[in-house]
Write an enzyme that holds these catalytic residues in place. Structure first.
Site, PDB file in Angstrom:
ATOM      1  CE  LYS A  76      -4.318  -1.501   2.076  1.00  0.00           C
ATOM      2  NZ  LYS A  76      -5.309  -1.089   3.068  1.00  0.00           N
TER       3      LYS A  76
ATOM      4  CG  ASP B 106      -9.545   1.447   3.213  1.00  0.00           C
ATOM      5  OD1 ASP B 106     -10.302   0.612   2.673  1.00  0.00           O
ATOM      6  OD2 ASP B 106      -8.358   1.205   3.495  1.00  0.00           O
TER       7      ASP B 106
ATOM      8  CD  GLN C  79     -12.581  -1.855  -0.092  1.00  0.00           C
ATOM      9  OE1 GLN C  79     -11.828  -1.212  -0.820  1.00  0.00           O
ATOM     10  NE2 GLN C  79     -12.795  -3.149  -0.241  1.00  0.00           N
TER      11      GLN C  79
HETATM   12  P1  NAP Z   1      -2.564  -1.420  12.459  1.00  0.00           P
HETATM   13  O1  NAP Z   1      -2.038  -0.370  11.557  1.00  0.00           O
HETATM   14  O2  NAP Z   1      -1.696  -2.588  12.812  1.00  0.00           O
HETATM   15  O3  NAP Z   1      -3.048  -0.703  13.831  1.00  0.00           O
HETATM   16  C1  NAP Z   1      -3.530  -1.476  14.900  1.00  0.00           C
HETATM   17  C2  NAP Z   1      -4.046  -0.567  16.012  1.00  0.00           C
HETATM   18  O4  NAP Z   1      -4.594  -1.411  17.037  1.00  0.00           O
HETATM   19  C3  NAP Z   1      -2.962   0.284  16.685  1.00  0.00           C
HETATM   20  O5  NAP Z   1      -3.528   1.509  17.067  1.00  0.00           O
HETATM   21  C4  NAP Z   1      -2.607  -0.570  17.911  1.00  0.00           C
HETATM   22  O6  NAP Z   1      -2.110   0.203  18.991  1.00  0.00           O
HETATM   23  C5  NAP Z   1      -3.974  -1.104  18.284  1.00  0.00           C
HETATM   24  N1  NAP Z   1      -3.890  -2.349  19.062  1.00  0.00           N
HETATM   25  C6  NAP Z   1      -3.540  -3.581  18.619  1.00  0.00           C
HETATM   26  N2  NAP Z   1      -3.586  -4.470  19.631  1.00  0.00           N
HETATM   27  C7  NAP Z   1      -3.982  -3.780  20.743  1.00  0.00           C
HETATM   28  C8  NAP Z   1      -4.212  -4.133  22.104  1.00  0.00           C
HETATM   29  N3  NAP Z   1      -4.044  -5.391  22.531  1.00  0.00           N
HETATM   30  N4  NAP Z   1      -4.605  -3.170  22.977  1.00  0.00           N
HETATM   31  C9  NAP Z   1      -4.780  -1.891  22.553  1.00  0.00           C
HETATM   32  N5  NAP Z   1      -4.571  -1.478  21.268  1.00  0.00           N
HETATM   33  C10 NAP Z   1      -4.174  -2.433  20.377  1.00  0.00           C
HETATM   34  O7  NAP Z   1      -3.887  -2.083  11.873  1.00  0.00           O
HETATM   35  P2  NAP Z   1      -4.968  -1.386  10.892  1.00  0.00           P
HETATM   36  O8  NAP Z   1      -4.549  -1.605   9.476  1.00  0.00           O
HETATM   37  O9  NAP Z   1      -5.215  -0.006  11.361  1.00  0.00           O
HETATM   38  O10 NAP Z   1      -6.260  -2.332  11.125  1.00  0.00           O
HETATM   39  C11 NAP Z   1      -6.898  -2.372  12.384  1.00  0.00           C
HETATM   40  C12 NAP Z   1      -8.122  -3.299  12.331  1.00  0.00           C
HETATM   41  O11 NAP Z   1      -9.081  -2.781  11.421  1.00  0.00           O
HETATM   42  C13 NAP Z   1      -7.838  -4.716  11.849  1.00  0.00           C
HETATM   43  O12 NAP Z   1      -8.569  -5.590  12.658  1.00  0.00           O
HETATM   44  C14 NAP Z   1      -8.360  -4.750  10.424  1.00  0.00           C
HETATM   45  O13 NAP Z   1      -8.802  -6.039  10.042  1.00  0.00           O
HETATM   46  C15 NAP Z   1      -9.541  -3.781  10.538  1.00  0.00           C
HETATM   47  N6  NAP Z   1      -9.869  -3.142   9.237  1.00  0.00           N
HETATM   48  C16 NAP Z   1     -11.169  -3.219   8.789  1.00  0.00           C
HETATM   49  C17 NAP Z   1     -11.511  -2.595   7.595  1.00  0.00           C
HETATM   50  C18 NAP Z   1     -12.929  -2.685   7.081  1.00  0.00           C
HETATM   51  O14 NAP Z   1     -13.132  -2.496   5.876  1.00  0.00           O
HETATM   52  N7  NAP Z   1     -13.909  -2.940   7.923  1.00  0.00           N
HETATM   53  C19 NAP Z   1     -10.557  -1.864   6.869  1.00  0.00           C
HETATM   54  C20 NAP Z   1      -9.252  -1.778   7.370  1.00  0.00           C
HETATM   55  C21 NAP Z   1      -8.923  -2.426   8.572  1.00  0.00           C
HETATM   56  P3  NAP Z   1      -0.527   0.553  19.112  1.00  0.00           P
HETATM   57  O15 NAP Z   1      -0.277   1.724  18.221  1.00  0.00           O
HETATM   58  O16 NAP Z   1      -0.355   0.854  20.539  1.00  0.00           O
HETATM   59  O17 NAP Z   1       0.213  -0.694  18.671  1.00  0.00           O
END
Ligand code: NAP
Length: 280
Positions: free
Chosen positions: A69, A105, A249
């Protein structure tokens, strides 16, 4: 005259998990369009070559997922404003002979709330839990829709500060411990953390602290009813699950490649739910 080829793809590494072929394949069939949409595993070292040969290989464009990406920024001719602000490209298409990189998104997030919680953007301050890639798209959508008080709450405060710097006015950064107090006058709570996914079942914040008119949405969609949504529903709050974001999206890309703006229907939703193994 040579036939116009309308083929599209999703590239990533690995790519087997992607639901995009199901979504676009459904629309191609539903609208009786000639064309294809395929998942292609492209290793990082092969990305530049794949992009350079797109037209020669009959592609009109496609989707880009992890880990490409950001890398794809260097390989396109133009970047749309959403991708520029979010810092990630998820959709490629050709326009006037140039290869564009965009991000859909933010559109998906807003369209999902438009469908299930109309008027959401005027409901008051917004708390965004998480500061990763998905949070960037969501904050972009919130700003586009005129939300003026966006509170980012993240376990790693530094990452929340980085997003505040990136998005500027109206955005503030907070630690997890501050969530309870921030929620007391929040109109929309958005979970973008991985907490709530299968195998990671914690509650990212307690919706008990929200006012009665608040809306709660979780972008995690496996399970569909996350612990956060279950707790919010138990409190009688309006809840929106994350599957609609995934489905919406996909709309702008399909329209660009195949010339038809597709509709997100309950039939499509049920199809993807069955594929994911989730229940309503
Ligand atoms: P990412 O860049 O890895 O970010 C993950 C976030 O979650 C960070 O803020 C992280 O905090 C936090 N986190 C992870 N484990 C945690 C815990 N145990 N306690 C507290 N905070 C925690 O991931 P992303 O790409 O943003 O995606 C996040 C989620 O959204 C995923 O589950 C993904 O499948 C979902 N998603 C859904 C869609 C949709 O279309 N519905 C689209 C995109 C993503 P830190 O900064 O402290 O590590």
């Amino acid at each position: 005259m040579a036939e116009i080829v309308r083929n599209a793809f999703v590239i990533g590494h690995p790519i087997g998990h992607s639901r995009s072929p199901k979504i676009h394949g459904h629309w191609l069939k539903a609208y009786g369009l000639a064309g294809s949409y395929e998942a292609i595993d492209v290793a990082p070292g092969d990305l530049a070559g794949f992009i350079a040969d797109l037209q020669e290989n009959g592609f009109r464009g496609g989707n880009v997922t992890i880990p490409h990406k950001e890398a794809v920024f260097e390989l396109v001719d133009k970047i749309d404003p959403a991708a520029g602000q979010i810092g990630a490209v998820n959709t490629l298409w050709f326009e006037d002979g140039r290869l564009w990189g965009g991000n859909t998104d933010a559109h998906g997030f807003a369209a999902n709330l438009d469908e299930y919680a109309p008027g959401w953007a005027g409901n008051g301050p917004v708390v965004v839990l998480g500061a990763g890639g998905a949070a960037r798209a969501i904050i972009h959508a919130l700003k586009e829709r005129g939300v003026r008080d966006i509170r980012i709450v993240n376990r790693t405060l530094e990452r929340a500060h980085e997003l505040r710097e990136r998005f500027g006015d109206g955005v503030s950064a907070h630690r997890l411990e501050a969530a309870g107090e921030l929620l007391s006058d929040t109109g929309l709570l958005v979970n973008t953390t991985a907490l709530g996914m299968h195998g990671n079942e914690g509650l990212p914040a307690d919706p008990a602290a929200l006012p009665d008119g608040a809306i709660v949405t979780d972008i995690v969609y496996v399970p569909l009813e996350t612990p956060l949504l279950a707790a919010a529903r138990g409190r009688g709050l309006k809840c929106v699950d994350g599957l609609g974001m995934l489905l919406h999206q996909a709309v702008p890309g399909f329209e660009r490649w195949f010339g038809k703006r597709p509709v997100v229907t309950s039939e499509l939703r049920n199809l993807v739910m069955a594929d994911l193994g989730v229940r309503a």
